[in-house]
Structure formats: C-alpha cells, structure tokens
Scaffold this motif. Sequence first.
Motif, short mmCIF file in Angstrom:
data_model
loop_
_atom_site.label_atom_id
_atom_site.label_comp_id
_atom_site.label_asym_id
_atom_site.label_seq_id
_atom_site.Cartn_x
_atom_site.Cartn_y
_atom_site.Cartn_z
N GLY A 35 -7.99 -8.15 -8.29
CA GLY A 35 -9.24 -7.57 -8.75
C GLY A 35 -9.69 -6.37 -7.93
O GLY A 35 -10.26 -5.43 -8.46
N SER A 36 -9.43 -6.39 -6.65
CA SER A 36 -9.92 -5.32 -5.79
C SER A 36 -8.87 -4.26 -5.47
O SER A 36 -9.15 -3.31 -4.76
N LYS A 37 -7.67 -4.43 -5.96
CA LYS A 37 -6.59 -3.45 -5.81
C LYS A 37 -6.26 -3.15 -4.35
O LYS A 37 -6.01 -2.01 -3.98
N HIS A 38 -6.28 -4.17 -3.53
CA HIS A 38 -5.84 -3.99 -2.15
C HIS A 38 -5.05 -5.22 -1.73
O HIS A 38 -5.02 -6.23 -2.42
N ALA A 39 -4.40 -5.10 -0.59
CA ALA A 39 -3.59 -6.20 -0.07
C ALA A 39 -3.79 -6.29 1.43
O ALA A 39 -4.06 -5.29 2.10
N THR A 63 -3.96 -0.33 0.19
CA THR A 63 -4.54 -0.21 -1.14
C THR A 63 -3.49 0.25 -2.14
O THR A 63 -2.47 0.83 -1.76
N GLN A 64 -3.76 0.04 -3.43
CA GLN A 64 -2.86 0.53 -4.46
C GLN A 64 -2.75 2.04 -4.40
O GLN A 64 -1.68 2.60 -4.61
N ASP A 65 -3.84 2.72 -4.11
CA ASP A 65 -3.82 4.18 -4.00
C ASP A 65 -2.85 4.64 -2.91
O ASP A 65 -2.13 5.62 -3.09
N MET A 66 -2.84 3.94 -1.78
CA MET A 66 -1.91 4.29 -0.71
C MET A 66 -0.47 4.16 -1.19
O MET A 66 0.36 5.05 -0.95
N ILE A 67 -0.17 3.07 -1.89
CA ILE A 67 1.19 2.83 -2.36
C ILE A 67 1.61 3.88 -3.37
O ILE A 67 2.75 4.34 -3.38
N GLN A 68 0.70 4.30 -4.21
CA GLN A 68 1.00 5.30 -5.23
C GLN A 68 1.15 6.70 -4.65
O GLN A 68 1.93 7.50 -5.16
N ASP A 69 0.43 7.00 -3.59
CA ASP A 69 0.35 8.37 -3.07
C ASP A 69 1.15 8.64 -1.80
O ASP A 69 1.34 9.80 -1.44
N GLU A 70 1.60 7.61 -1.11
CA GLU A 70 2.22 7.81 0.21
C GLU A 70 3.60 7.18 0.28
O GLU A 70 3.90 6.22 -0.42
N GLU A 71 4.43 7.72 1.15
CA GLU A 71 5.76 7.18 1.40
C GLU A 71 5.65 5.83 2.09
O GLU A 71 4.74 5.62 2.90
N LEU A 72 6.60 4.93 1.82
CA LEU A 72 6.58 3.60 2.44
C LEU A 72 6.64 3.68 3.96
O LEU A 72 5.92 2.96 4.64
N ASP A 73 7.49 4.55 4.49
CA ASP A 73 7.58 4.67 5.95
C ASP A 73 6.25 5.07 6.57
O ASP A 73 5.87 4.59 7.63
#
Length: 82
Positions: free
Chosen positions: A35-39, A54-64
């Motif tokens: 619901g809150s789009k974070h982990a 956050t989901q935004d971080m995963i969508q916008d940033e490299e995993l490393d």
Amino acid sequence: MILNLDSLNASQKNEFFALARELDALGYNIKVFSGSKHALVFEKESGNEVGKVTQDMIQDEELDYILYSRLQLKKKTTEPTA
C-alpha cells in the motif's frame, strides 16, 4: 528474499524481485509494504532493520547505487583460494 511475496501485485513483484535477489546474496531480506510502495531491508541473521527502499528508487536508480550508497551495505569479498 521477499518476506511477504503474496501481498504484492504483479508489478510490485517484478520491481522488487531483482533487488531482493541481490539482497539475498548479501545476507539480507526485504519486506515490501504494497500500500505504501516502500520496503524495509533486514539482516537475515539478526533481524535488524538496515534501511528503507521505495518503488521510485528502484525504478530510477541502479541496483548497485541503492545497495552500496543508499543502504550503505558492504560488498561481499571472496577470499582467494590457495
């Protein structure tokens, strides 16, 4: 891996799966709050929380970048074999 996989929709599973695989290899679990789009990221052995993603971080940033800059995790080093 992802501690609450059943509570995620298909889109969230895909977004968090690659990160969860990397975290698992480093000795961490991830619990995603749909619901809150974070982990939250936890150490496997101690259960201590080490950070939030956050989901935004995963969508916008490299995993490393997420692993080693945002969460400040230590890279696993392999010992040379003799």
